[in-house]
Design an enzyme around this catalytic site. Structure first.
Site, short mmCIF file in Angstrom:
data_model
loop_
_atom_site.label_atom_id
_atom_site.label_comp_id
_atom_site.label_asym_id
_atom_site.label_seq_id
_atom_site.Cartn_x
_atom_site.Cartn_y
_atom_site.Cartn_z
N ARG A 197 49.98 159.36 -22.54
CA ARG A 197 50.95 159.23 -21.59
C ARG A 197 50.28 158.88 -19.93
NH1 ARG A 197 53.15 164.18 -23.63
NH2 ARG A 197 53.93 163.58 -25.03
N LYS A 205 50.16 145.52 -12.95
CA LYS A 205 50.82 145.07 -14.44
C LYS A 205 49.13 145.13 -15.14
CE LYS A 205 54.36 141.54 -13.32
NZ LYS A 205 54.99 139.57 -12.91
N GLU A 260 44.77 129.70 -10.57
CA GLU A 260 45.81 130.92 -9.52
C GLU A 260 45.78 131.21 -8.12
OE1 GLU A 260 48.39 132.52 -11.11
OE2 GLU A 260 47.70 133.10 -13.26
N LYS A 284 48.93 139.04 -2.59
CA LYS A 284 49.18 139.64 -3.43
C LYS A 284 50.00 141.30 -3.14
CE LYS A 284 48.92 140.93 -9.04
NZ LYS A 284 49.25 140.37 -9.50
N GLU A 330 58.97 144.49 -9.79
CA GLU A 330 59.46 142.73 -10.06
C GLU A 330 60.82 143.10 -10.15
OE1 GLU A 330 56.98 139.96 -11.94
OE2 GLU A 330 58.73 138.98 -12.79
N ARG A 353 58.24 139.93 -6.34
CA ARG A 353 57.01 139.48 -7.35
C ARG A 353 57.62 138.62 -8.36
NH1 ARG A 353 53.56 144.49 -9.47
NH2 ARG A 353 51.97 142.86 -10.61
N ASN A 410 54.78 134.49 -10.64
CA ASN A 410 55.08 133.57 -11.47
C ASN A 410 55.35 131.73 -11.23
OD1 ASN A 410 53.95 136.25 -13.06
ND2 ASN A 410 55.86 136.89 -13.05
N HIS A 446 54.82 130.11 -14.12
CA HIS A 446 54.25 131.01 -15.27
C HIS A 446 55.45 130.55 -16.65
CE1 HIS A 446 51.35 132.06 -13.09
NE2 HIS A 446 51.15 133.06 -13.72
N HIS A 450 53.48 129.42 -20.36
CA HIS A 450 53.73 131.10 -20.78
C HIS A 450 53.89 130.00 -22.25
CE1 HIS A 450 53.78 134.73 -18.55
NE2 HIS A 450 52.90 134.16 -18.38
N HIS A 507 44.60 130.40 -20.23
CA HIS A 507 45.91 130.92 -19.49
C HIS A 507 45.94 130.11 -17.95
CE1 HIS A 507 49.36 133.38 -17.82
NE2 HIS A 507 48.16 133.73 -17.14
P1 NAD Z 1 39.35 136.23 -19.96
O1 NAD Z 1 39.51 137.24 -19.45
O2 NAD Z 1 39.98 135.43 -21.33
O3 NAD Z 1 37.99 135.13 -19.39
C1 NAD Z 1 38.17 134.33 -19.79
C2 NAD Z 1 36.63 134.40 -20.26
O4 NAD Z 1 35.19 134.31 -19.40
C3 NAD Z 1 36.65 135.25 -21.51
O5 NAD Z 1 35.87 134.35 -22.55
C4 NAD Z 1 35.18 136.13 -20.77
O6 NAD Z 1 34.87 136.41 -22.03
C5 NAD Z 1 34.50 135.25 -20.06
N1 NAD Z 1 33.53 135.74 -18.76
C6 NAD Z 1 34.48 136.87 -18.07
N2 NAD Z 1 34.15 137.25 -17.02
C7 NAD Z 1 32.45 135.88 -16.83
C8 NAD Z 1 31.34 136.74 -16.29
N3 NAD Z 1 31.32 136.79 -15.69
N4 NAD Z 1 30.80 135.54 -17.08
C9 NAD Z 1 30.94 134.37 -17.84
N5 NAD Z 1 31.48 135.10 -18.58
C10 NAD Z 1 32.93 135.93 -18.91
O7 NAD Z 1 40.40 135.15 -19.07
P2 NAD Z 1 41.36 135.24 -17.62
O8 NAD Z 1 41.23 133.47 -17.18
O9 NAD Z 1 39.95 136.07 -16.73
O10 NAD Z 1 42.68 135.74 -17.64
C11 NAD Z 1 43.68 135.49 -18.45
C12 NAD Z 1 44.12 137.10 -18.77
O11 NAD Z 1 44.80 137.02 -17.13
C13 NAD Z 1 45.48 136.57 -19.36
O12 NAD Z 1 45.81 137.30 -20.32
C14 NAD Z 1 47.07 136.81 -18.69
O13 NAD Z 1 48.13 137.12 -19.28
C15 NAD Z 1 46.12 137.29 -17.74
N6 NAD Z 1 46.76 137.31 -16.54
C16 NAD Z 1 46.84 139.11 -15.88
C17 NAD Z 1 47.92 139.42 -14.63
C18 NAD Z 1 48.64 140.72 -14.50
O14 NAD Z 1 48.89 140.76 -13.63
N7 NAD Z 1 47.68 141.53 -14.87
C19 NAD Z 1 47.74 137.94 -14.19
C20 NAD Z 1 47.32 136.69 -14.27
C21 NAD Z 1 47.00 136.94 -15.51
N1 GLY Z 2 50.05 137.91 -11.54
C1 GLY Z 2 51.64 138.21 -11.45
C2 GLY Z 2 51.96 139.27 -10.89
O1 GLY Z 2 51.34 139.99 -10.88
O2 GLY Z 2 53.25 139.82 -10.46
#
Ligand code: NAD
Ligand code: GLY
Length: 372
Positions: free
Chosen positions: A130, A152, A194, A236, A246, A250, A254, A257, A261, A274
């Site tokens: 939890r 998030k 972003e 942010k 949100e 907030r 997006n 997005h 999405h 993404h």
């Molecule tokens: P990712 O986590 O898939 O990383 C991108 C690629 O880069 C992967 O292949 C990873 O292994 C590689 N990688 C990571 N760090 C590296 C490094 N230093 N050197 C070499 N390779 C490296 O993608 P991302 O773009 O980081 O994140 C996208 C995800 O984030 C999506 O799932 C999206 O929905 C999520 N997201 C979440 C929020 C939130 O607020 N929680 C906000 C925006 C995006």
């Molecule tokens: N990436 C959108 C949020 O964190 O709200």
């Protein structure tokens, strides 16, 4: 939001202010080797690093070395790489390790990787017993400027992106800019989407700065990266500090997005990155904003030019013969939908965004105009 933007040189952490859930975001080069951020780690008998097959070989050893002085036991879980693995079965691999290692409710999870690792680790931390503490060590530009901050957490469902998740704030975020050196160019561009997002929604002075410094950002000049990551985290932090869950404001984070999405889900997770989908989604959202009177055509062109210069696709992919219909169908599972009615983050003016309804017919026109 701030009316002017200048690169900050100070090394103090940016803070997320959420009363007892407040935490610092350290931003700088060499932080995986520096002592200071790690003094903020929560105390526990064990820490579990969660990473993936790409990032663990690059940085897990360095992180383990920092943690070993701090925790009697340090375990590492290495997940498969890719958005298509942001699902239940990968999440269960984290739970398997936590249970096999008899991890208790103080165990600290440490997400070492991009947004996929960060989101899934955060959700594991929100659910295990939890809720246990976790720390974000983002290694992509996208994760440093967005996903590691704000609490998030989620996994994907085949019917919708990030549909299963929780709000759970990390205790600490450590953005070591040196990790961005090994990032593939396509991933850097995805992160720039972003970064660019924060201009139209909150700070046009920052947008001007990005335009002027895009070459330095693409070339990974450390001061440029530091300035961008810091300003994004500051914006942010201001938004999340006012609307953690949100209920309104907030949603502006997006921007792009809802369309993005649909692109990710429609093509299959992992096909477009993404950030690529969000970049293209921003062109659609800006075009919708133009049709609603918030910005002019020159602004949409300016945003499109910057995204293209950052190496991002600016024309949406076709998803079906009835292309606009398919986009709308996919967008209806968006979390911002209210009673089945879609709502869009649109620009009321450059630098200011809001959540608005829009008629399906108008959105169809926008999709038709913005797709290849
Ligand atoms: P990712 O986590 O898939 O990383 C991108 C690629 O880069 C992967 O292949 C990873 O292994 C590689 N990688 C990571 N760090 C590296 C490094 N230093 N050197 C070499 N390779 C490296 O993608 P991302 O773009 O980081 O994140 C996208 C995800 O984030 C999506 O799932 C999206 O929905 C999520 N997201 C979440 C929020 C939130 O607020 N929680 C906000 C925006 C995006
Ligand atoms: N990436 C959108 C949020 O964190 O709200």
């Amino acid at each position: 939001m701030a009316a002017t933007f200048a690169v900050a040189t100070q090394a103090e952490p940016v803070r997320i202010e959420l009363a007892e859930r407040s935490y610092p975001i350290f931003i700088g080069a060499g932080l995986l080797r520096a002592p200071e951020p790690w003094a903020w780690l929560p105390q526990a008998a064990a820490a579990v690093i969660v990473s993936n097959v790409t990032v663990a070989p690059l940085y897990a050893q360095r992180l383990q070395a920092r943690l070993r002085g701090r925790y009697p036991a340090v375990h590492t879980v290495v997940l498969p790489d890719g958005e298509q693995h942001k699902n239940w079965s990968t999440l269960n691999r984290i739970f398997d390790t936590l249970l096999q290692q008899h991890c208790d409710r103080k165990t600290v999870l440490i997400a070492l990787g991009g947004g996929v690792v960060g989101d899934i680790t955060g959700f594991a931390a929100a659910s295990y017993m939890r809720g246990v503490p976790y720390v974000q060590v983002p290694t992509t530009l996208l994760a440093q400027v967005d996903s590691s901050v704000g609490g998030k957490t989620a996994i994907n469902h085949p019917l919708g992106k990030n549909m299963i998740g929780a709000f759970h704030q990390p205790r600490l975020v450590v953005c070591d800019l040196d990790t961005l050196r090994s990032l593939p160019a396509r991933e850097l561009s995805a992160g720039l989407a972003e970064v660019i997002k924060y201009g139209p929604i909150a700070d046009m002075a920052f947008f001007d700065w990005i335009e002027a410094n895009l070459d330095a950002l693409v070339a990974r000049v450390p001061t440029a990266l530091a300035g961008a990551v810091r300003r994004c985290c500051e914006i942010k932090a201001a938004v999340v500090g006012r609307d953690e869950r949100e209920s309104g404001l907030r949603a502006i984070l997006n921007f792009g997005h809802t369309f993005g999405h649909a692109i990710e889900a429609g093509l299959g997770y992992g096909e477009w990155l993404h950030g690529e989908a969000v970049g293209c989604g921003m062109v659609m959202a800006a075009t919708l904003s133009q049709r609603l009177g918030g910005v002019d055509a020159a602004f949409v062109q300016r945003l499109t030019r910057l995204l293209r210069a950052a190496g991002l696709p600016v024309k949406g992919p076709r998803l079906a013969d009835n292309n606009a219909g398919r986009y709308l169908e996919l967008m209806r599972v968006d979390k911002k939908a209210d009673g089945g009615k879609l709502r869009y983050v649109v620009l009321e003016q450059p630098g200011r965004a809001a959540l608005r309804d829009a008629p399906d017919a108008l959105v169809r026109e926008v999709i038709d105009a913005c797709c290849a």
